[in-house]
Design a protein around this motif. Structure first.
Motif, PDB file in Angstrom:
ATOM      1  N   GLU A   1       5.758  -3.790   7.292  1.00 37.37           N
ATOM      2  CA  GLU A   1       6.570  -3.276   7.570  1.00 37.37           C
ATOM      3  C   GLU A   1       6.111  -1.646   7.037  1.00 37.37           C
ATOM      4  O   GLU A   1       5.610  -1.591   6.158  1.00 37.37           O
ATOM      5  N   VAL A   2       6.330  -0.496   7.929  1.00 42.84           N
ATOM      6  CA  VAL A   2       5.978   0.659   7.242  1.00 42.84           C
ATOM      7  C   VAL A   2       6.769   1.203   7.196  1.00 42.84           C
ATOM      8  O   VAL A   2       7.779   1.931   7.971  1.00 42.84           O
ATOM      9  N   TYR A   3       6.726   1.843   6.059  1.00 43.64           N
ATOM     10  CA  TYR A   3       8.279   3.119   5.774  1.00 43.64           C
ATOM     11  C   TYR A   3       7.162   4.670   5.596  1.00 43.64           C
ATOM     12  O   TYR A   3       6.625   5.188   4.664  1.00 43.64           O
ATOM     13  N   VAL A   4       8.178   5.606   6.503  1.00 39.31           N
ATOM     14  CA  VAL A   4       6.978   7.109   6.548  1.00 39.31           C
ATOM     15  C   VAL A   4       7.961   7.870   6.266  1.00 39.31           C
ATOM     16  O   VAL A   4       8.963   7.324   7.149  1.00 39.31           O
ATOM     17  N   ASP A   5       7.652   8.687   5.569  1.00 36.69           N
ATOM     18  CA  ASP A   5       8.661  10.513   5.711  1.00 36.69           C
ATOM     19  C   ASP A   5       7.905  10.971   7.204  1.00 36.69           C
ATOM     20  O   ASP A   5       7.032  11.634   6.472  1.00 36.69           O
ATOM     21  N   ASN A   6       8.284  10.730   8.041  1.00 33.67           N
ATOM     22  CA  ASN A   6       8.442  11.791   9.092  1.00 33.67           C
ATOM     23  C   ASN A   6       8.999  13.379   8.805  1.00 33.67           C
ATOM     24  O   ASN A   6       7.725  14.048   9.660  1.00 33.67           O
TER      25      ASN A   6
ATOM     26  N   GLY B   1       0.581  -1.112   0.080  1.00 33.08           N
ATOM     27  CA  GLY B   1      -0.104   0.039   0.286  1.00 33.08           C
ATOM     28  C   GLY B   1       1.094   1.128  -0.184  1.00 33.08           C
ATOM     29  O   GLY B   1       2.111   1.732   0.734  1.00 33.08           O
ATOM     30  N   ALA B   2       0.732   2.095  -0.308  1.00 35.84           N
ATOM     31  CA  ALA B   2       1.292   4.015  -0.337  1.00 35.84           C
ATOM     32  C   ALA B   2       0.097   4.647  -0.572  1.00 35.84           C
ATOM     33  O   ALA B   2      -1.187   4.384  -1.036  1.00 35.84           O
ATOM     34  N   TRP B   3       0.432   6.324   0.345  1.00 36.05           N
ATOM     35  CA  TRP B   3      -0.182   6.841   0.343  1.00 36.05           C
ATOM     36  C   TRP B   3       0.437   8.270  -0.071  1.00 36.05           C
ATOM     37  O   TRP B   3       1.662   8.243   0.380  1.00 36.05           O
TER      38      TRP B   3
ATOM     39  N   LEU C   1       4.596   4.133   2.541  1.00 39.61           N
ATOM     40  CA  LEU C   1       5.162   2.798   2.576  1.00 39.61           C
ATOM     41  C   LEU C   1       4.537   1.529   2.903  1.00 39.61           C
ATOM     42  O   LEU C   1       5.323   1.388   3.985  1.00 39.61           O
ATOM     43  N   LEU C   2       3.628   0.904   2.933  1.00 34.46           N
ATOM     44  CA  LEU C   2       3.082  -0.506   3.595  1.00 34.46           C
ATOM     45  C   LEU C   2       3.698  -1.743   2.444  1.00 34.46           C
ATOM     46  O   LEU C   2       3.589  -2.018   1.384  1.00 34.46           O
TER      47      LEU C   2
END
Length: 168
Positions: A123-128, A69-71, A78-79
């Motif tokens: 895994e979730v990758y985030v732009d903080n 998944g992406a938002w 990104l998941l």
């Protein structure tokens, strides 16, 4: 083929083409991702179908890999479901919405958050700088909760502090 059947077939094809254009036209394009080793797990399918349309105000986008998944545009979240389940770790472990997550801050301000005690792992990758990791994890918790829990963090910490998350 009769003329009416040709028109119906052409109409159906046109409708499908219009639907495809409508679904992708405003999304900023497909986000290219790589499927995880266990992406074909039925448990990941359970997660994927429950992913929310938005996380922390970012709209969901199409991806080109199974169980992802992406938002956001550009993608801020990104998941990936089906990553290897992490073992014991020295990384900080937080609990958000009943889900334990290991927090890898080595690429700050981008955080890599991986479920702990869930198999397959997510895994979730985030732009903080764009989203709050706490809000993102809270928004995906109902989907991730579909995965069976087989372990807990031994000393979970509170969710990331506002100063840690950069966006509050």
């Amino acid at each position: 083929m009769t003329r009416s059947r040709r028109l119906r077939t052409a109409g159906t094809a046109s409708a499908l083409l219009l639907a495809a254009v409508a679904l992708t036209g405003c999304s900023g394009g497909t986000v290219s991702m790589k499927a995880a080793p266990d992406a074909n797990s039925p448990l990941c399918a359970d997660v994927t179908v429950r992913l929310p349309q938005s996380v922390d105000g970012q709209q969901r986008r199409w991806t080109d890999a199974q169980a992802t998944g992406a938002w956001g545009d550009p993608a801020a979240v990104l998941l990936t479901c089906g990553v290897a389940e992490p073992g014991p770790s020295t990384l900080r472990c937080i609990t958000v919405g009943g889900i334990d997550w290991l927090v890898d801050e080595s690429e700050s301000p981008h955080y890599r958050l991986t479920t702990y005690g869930r198999n397959p792992a997510v895994e979730v990758y985030v732009d903080n700088e764009v989203v709050s990791p706490n809000n993102v994890l809270d928004d995906v918790r109902l989907a991730v909760a579909q995965l069976p829990k087989d372990a807990d963090c031994t000393a979970p910490e509170a969710p990331l502090d506002e100063q840690d998350s950069g966006t509050g």
